[in-house]
Write an enzyme that holds these catalytic residues in place. Structure first.
Site, mmCIF file in Angstrom:
data_model
loop_
_atom_site.group_PDB
_atom_site.id
_atom_site.type_symbol
_atom_site.label_atom_id
_atom_site.label_comp_id
_atom_site.label_asym_id
_atom_site.label_seq_id
_atom_site.Cartn_x
_atom_site.Cartn_y
_atom_site.Cartn_z
ATOM 1 C CB ALA A 180 53.612 5.744 40.295
ATOM 2 C CG ASP A 181 50.856 6.288 45.087
ATOM 3 O OD1 ASP A 181 51.807 5.600 45.496
ATOM 4 O OD2 ASP A 181 50.703 7.481 45.393
ATOM 5 C CG LEU A 182 45.776 5.405 41.333
ATOM 6 C CD1 LEU A 182 45.120 6.328 40.323
ATOM 7 C CD2 LEU A 182 44.765 4.962 42.387
ATOM 8 C CB SER A 184 52.223 0.088 42.894
ATOM 9 O OG SER A 184 51.683 1.138 43.663
ATOM 10 N N GLY A 185 49.041 -0.502 43.209
ATOM 11 C CA GLY A 185 47.923 -1.129 43.903
ATOM 12 C C GLY A 185 47.213 -2.152 43.037
#
Length: 401
Positions: A180-182, A184-185
């Site tokens: 999810a972090d990756l 969104s980045g």
């Protein structure tokens, strides 16, 4: 800055300055992507401890008195580091000087934090109307839960991804990286590029917003339309595709292989290559095979049971059925195909010396087919490594070395 028109090896974004106020992974991954494309990225960190990920470990590497987090190393190549206390007037003025020169500012604070620091979007764009601002949050900037803090595993669960991942419906699993972090980045960097292109036309920057929730829902793909159009709720079902069979992991004599039989033609090839009847009643078409998945898996594994993995993969390649092995991480980075794609880069770190990092996943070629390579990648910075050179540049208008 370097002109990408006259020096394409410097990268297509080498005339872009990014001020990176983000920390942890979502924002830093976005700014690393921009840095990989040649942008100059100045990472602003809190004095004393810096980005939270500098303390995330083990594993740590390097001397005991200056340990480096491998987590931090994974998301911060091609950046400079300066420490600024954003609550201190003098340091906030340094930041505003950077904003005055910047093309992009990236932040992933909780909603309202920049405003409380006196650095709201309105002020930033008053100072620099051409500024593109990327803001990443956990669940969005507005809506009934817009203020929630965002953490990857929570977002994976809330956005439905864990319900689709695992051995079965009662075994929800997180993805093995902070996806999810990756994501969104990645979506954030994609939005920045669109905003920069629009700015070329309008002369005015804009605010780009995304979130861990939005990015994860954004990759639901067929699982999303499976519900919104067909009314079916997807569930975790292990290593086999919900809409195609046989497509997944199959056991053989000394391990397992993966196959992707994505068409009726491939099904016929698989059957011909291993003595199966493609017209067997109940499994002749893909909808039938999906409806009798356990039976198909048993048929395939029965014939694979006589094969070791390596000769089995060779046989599958010979008959034209897409297949592959499940590699461990050390095997991936030892694979010559990974090296051939530029997915490993050598950098010189201020503490660790020469280290090898996973590299960027993009390559560029000219009209003659020759690869245009960057002149080199920079190691992730130590805390405040470039603090003085950035201040000197702001004072003198010179490019720091």
């Amino acid at each position: 800055m370097v002109n990408p028109v006259t020096d394409p090896s410097a990268g297509p974004l080498s005339d872009v300055l990014v001020v990176d106020l983000s920390r942890a992974l979502a924002g830093p991954h976005a700014t690393m992507m921009l840095g990989d494309l040649g942008a100059r990225v100045v990472k602003v960190e809190a004095p004393g401890h810096g980005d939270d990920t500098r303390g995330w470990g083990p594993p740590f590497v390097g001397p005991d008195d200056d340990r480096q987090s491998t987590y931090f190393l994974s998301a911060n190549r091609n950046k400079e580091s300066i420490t600024l206390d954003l609550k201190a007037k003098a340091d906030r003025e340094v930041l505003l000087q950077l904003v005055d020169r910047a093309d992009v500012l990236v932040e992933n604070f909780r909603t309202g934090v920049l405003e409380r620091l006196g650095l709201g979007f309105e002020l930033l764009q008053q100072r620099n109307p051409r500024l593109v601002v990327l803001s990443i949050t956990g669940f969005g900037h507005d809506g009934p839960e817009g203020g929630r803090a965002g953490y990857d595993q929570i977002a994976q669960g809330e956005a439905g991804l864990m319900s689709l991942t695992g051995s079965g419906p009662e075994d929800p699993q997180r993805v093995g990286v902070p996806i999810a972090d990756l994501l969104s980045g990645m979506y954030g960097a994609y939005g920045v590029l669109a905003a920069l292109h629009e700015r070329d036309r309008t002369g005015v920057g804009t605010v780009v917003r995304t979130s861990l929730l939005a990015a994860t829902v954004g990759v639901h793909a067929f699982q999303g339309t499976r519900w919104t159009v067909a009314g079916e709720v997807g569930r975790a079902q292990g290593n086999h595709h919900p809409s195609i069979t046989p497509y997944g992991l199959f056991h053989c004599r000394d391990g397992a292989v993966q196959i992707s039989v994505g068409s009726e033609g491939l099904w016929k090839r698989l059957c011909a290559g291993f003595g199966l009847d493609p017209a067997t009643e109940g499994v002749a078409t893909n909808p039938e095979r999906v409806g009798h998945r356990d039976r198909v898996i048993a048929l395939v594994e029965e014939v694979f049971a006589d094969w070791d993995a390596e000769p089995l993969l060779a046989r599958l390649a010979e008959i034209g059925v897409p297949a592959g092995k499940v590699r461990t991480m050390d095997e991936v980075y030892a694979w010559d195909q990974v090296a051939s794609q530029g997915l490993l880069v050598d950098v010189e770190h201020a503490v660790l010396g020469k280290v090898q990092l996973p590299g960027p996943p993009l390559r560029f070629f000219d009209a003659e087919g020759a690869e245009v390579t960057r002149t080199g990648h920079a190691a992730p910075p130590t805390l405040d490594q470039h603090g003085q050179s950035v201040r000197d540049w702001l004072a003198e208008g010179t490019q720091p070395s």
